[in-house]
Scaffold this motif. Structure first.
Motif, short mmCIF file in Angstrom:
data_model
loop_
_atom_site.label_atom_id
_atom_site.label_comp_id
_atom_site.label_asym_id
_atom_site.label_seq_id
_atom_site.Cartn_x
_atom_site.Cartn_y
_atom_site.Cartn_z
N GLU A 85 0.87 -1.11 0.03
CA GLU A 85 -0.01 0.09 -0.06
C GLU A 85 1.02 1.23 -0.06
N ILE A 86 2.09 1.24 0.61
CA ILE A 86 2.84 2.64 0.81
C ILE A 86 3.61 2.55 -0.25
N THR A 87 4.29 1.41 -0.84
CA THR A 87 5.22 1.73 -1.87
C THR A 87 4.67 1.54 -3.24
N LYS A 88 3.25 1.36 -3.28
CA LYS A 88 2.40 0.98 -4.46
C LYS A 88 3.07 -0.04 -5.44
N VAL A 89 3.75 -0.93 -4.87
CA VAL A 89 4.11 -2.49 -5.66
C VAL A 89 2.81 -3.39 -5.83
N ARG A 90 3.01 -4.34 -6.50
CA ARG A 90 1.83 -5.02 -6.76
C ARG A 90 2.12 -6.31 -5.61
N PHE A 91 0.91 -6.75 -5.10
CA PHE A 91 0.83 -7.61 -4.09
C PHE A 91 -0.07 -8.76 -4.42
N LEU A 92 0.71 -10.02 -4.41
CA LEU A 92 0.16 -11.23 -4.64
C LEU A 92 -0.26 -12.13 -3.15
N SER A 93 -1.28 -12.17 -2.93
CA SER A 93 -1.38 -12.78 -1.52
C SER A 93 -1.88 -14.09 -1.80
N GLY A 94 -1.28 -15.14 -1.05
CA GLY A 94 -1.77 -16.42 -0.91
C GLY A 94 -1.11 -17.03 -1.96
N ARG A 95 -1.56 -18.30 -2.38
CA ARG A 95 -0.86 -19.19 -3.48
C ARG A 95 -0.93 -18.41 -4.77
N VAL A 96 0.38 -18.57 -5.34
CA VAL A 96 0.59 -17.99 -6.62
C VAL A 96 0.34 -19.27 -7.84
N MET A 97 -0.47 -18.99 -8.66
CA MET A 97 -0.83 -19.92 -9.51
C MET A 97 0.07 -20.23 -10.90
N PRO A 98 0.30 -21.24 -11.27
CA PRO A 98 1.17 -21.45 -12.47
C PRO A 98 0.63 -20.40 -13.73
N GLY A 99 1.70 -20.04 -14.12
CA GLY A 99 1.21 -18.98 -15.35
C GLY A 99 0.96 -17.76 -15.15
N VAL A 100 1.06 -17.23 -13.81
CA VAL A 100 0.63 -16.04 -13.56
C VAL A 100 1.49 -14.81 -14.21
N PHE A 101 2.99 -15.27 -14.35
CA PHE A 101 3.75 -14.39 -14.82
C PHE A 101 4.20 -14.82 -16.50
N THR A 102 3.57 -15.89 -16.91
CA THR A 102 3.89 -16.24 -18.39
C THR A 102 2.63 -16.77 -19.25
N ASN A 103 1.40 -16.56 -18.62
CA ASN A 103 0.45 -17.03 -19.68
C ASN A 103 -0.57 -15.68 -19.66
N PRO A 104 -0.55 -14.86 -20.99
CA PRO A 104 -0.95 -14.01 -21.00
C PRO A 104 -2.80 -13.95 -21.05
N ASN A 105 -3.22 -15.36 -21.16
CA ASN A 105 -4.70 -15.64 -21.26
C ASN A 105 -5.18 -15.56 -19.76
N ARG A 106 -4.44 -15.65 -18.77
CA ARG A 106 -4.65 -15.60 -17.49
C ARG A 106 -5.40 -14.32 -17.10
N ALA A 107 -6.49 -14.21 -16.30
CA ALA A 107 -6.99 -13.03 -15.93
C ALA A 107 -6.15 -12.12 -15.00
N ASP A 108 -5.26 -12.89 -14.09
CA ASP A 108 -4.37 -12.53 -13.19
C ASP A 108 -2.94 -12.24 -13.76
N PHE A 109 -2.73 -12.31 -15.07
CA PHE A 109 -1.47 -12.44 -15.59
C PHE A 109 -0.84 -10.90 -15.31
N THR A 110 0.62 -10.99 -14.98
CA THR A 110 1.23 -9.79 -14.62
C THR A 110 2.61 -10.00 -15.23
N GLU A 111 3.44 -9.16 -15.48
CA GLU A 111 4.75 -9.36 -15.90
C GLU A 111 5.73 -8.27 -15.24
#
Lengths: 204, 204
Positions: A85-111
């Motif tokens: 919240e303070i630094t404005k970085v992106r927070f992924l809480s809980g279990r990170v799912m496979p493909g979140v950084f690699t699969n552009p089709n995922r809704a939560d996709f981020t690079e």
């Protein structure tokens, strides 16, 4: 190296920043300065302090929206939530799912361009994703954490409520200083309590 | 991640940046994308490119006089010398002696806050010194390099004359950009040749 610590030694000790576990992994050996009578491995305070600075500086070289920070356990989630919240970085809480950084089709996709992890065991999937995209990974690591694929280790107690809060409190403050958003500690208007998980006493 | 590379793919390939050795260490496995028919392990260009950016950014978070860079082999010495001249970081050439970061009685005593190494085998003493003082260590690593105690790995061909020159050329340029000393590549008034070891043809 700076002679002064980021916070008082008493504050560090009180938070139990240096208290490890009874297990030590090969990768964490270098950060352990002794084993206590009760069998707990203790981390070196000066190193903890220095690595928090190093991590904050490294993170500050990136745009906040290109930084992902993860947390999965309850104490870390509270602290990291505040940090994000303070630094404005992106927070992924809980279990990170496979493909979140690699699969552009995922809704939560981020690079992201860099990853900050709070526990290499619980967030191993995040580390795997980072490895796939080859972005640098920073992680707070306790004496029992495996450090494979972690680029910058912040050795510290990543299990204790106070210790975790203090870690992210200092990381947030040093990050804003490195970014030039605040000039001194006095301008950082947050308290350690802001980063601590609230202990709710539930009425039955 | 940026879509564009720091330099043309042709330039990278020509310099042999991605050409590894016939040996692969466990720590370097993650950066290898294939083995060539002749048995040479090849590194991933996109990763090389990205790690040069990451290293430059990380270094730029420190004052140049708190950065030490080491080189021991002839090609690296030429390249690193130029790198140090341009970036104003401290250059330790040749074998680093025990105590150089830890013993204030030594004439060459220095207290860096971060270390950049060109070869983990030849400069293992520098890495040991950095470990003793717990400062972060960045190293260019070929497929045959051990990566113990290296925090940020720059996977690349650290044996070839052209490849080494290109690595430090890009590191210097990205460092100055991260420091805000130059705004664009056009303002970087050095050529790859400036970083290359001169091949002297001695008259008998």
């Amino acid at each position: 190296m700076d002679e002064e610590l980021l916070t008082g030694q008493a504050e560090y000790l009180e938070a139990g920043m240096h208290i490890g576990t009874k297990t030590k992994t090969p990768g964490m050996k270098r950060f352990i300065y002794k084993v206590r009578e009760d069998g707990l491995y203790l981390l070196d305070l000066a190193v903890i302090d220095q690595r928090i600075r190093d991590a904050a500086r490294m993170l500050a070289a990136y745009d906040p929206d290109k930084i992902v920070v993860t947390a999965s356990r309850i104490y870390a989630i509270s602290a990291v939530e505040k940090f994000a919240e303070i630094t404005k970085v992106r927070f992924l809480s809980g279990r990170v799912m496979p493909g979140v950084f690699t699969n552009p089709n995922r809704a939560d996709f981020t690079e992201p361009e860099i990853l900050l992890v709070s526990d290499t065991r619980n967030e191993r999937q995040a580390i795997r994703e980072a490895k796939k995209t080859n972005i640098p990974t920073i992680s707070t690591c306790d004496t029992d954490n495996w450090v494979k694929f972690v680029d910058l280790i912040i050795p510290c107690n990543n299990k204790g409520r106070r210790a975790i809060a203090l870690t992210y409190f200092l990381l947030a403050r040093e990050f804003l200083k490195a970014k030039g958003e605040i000039k001194s500690n006095d301008e950082f208007h947050y308290s350690l309590a802001d980063f601590e998980a609230k202990m709710e006493i539930k009425a039955r």
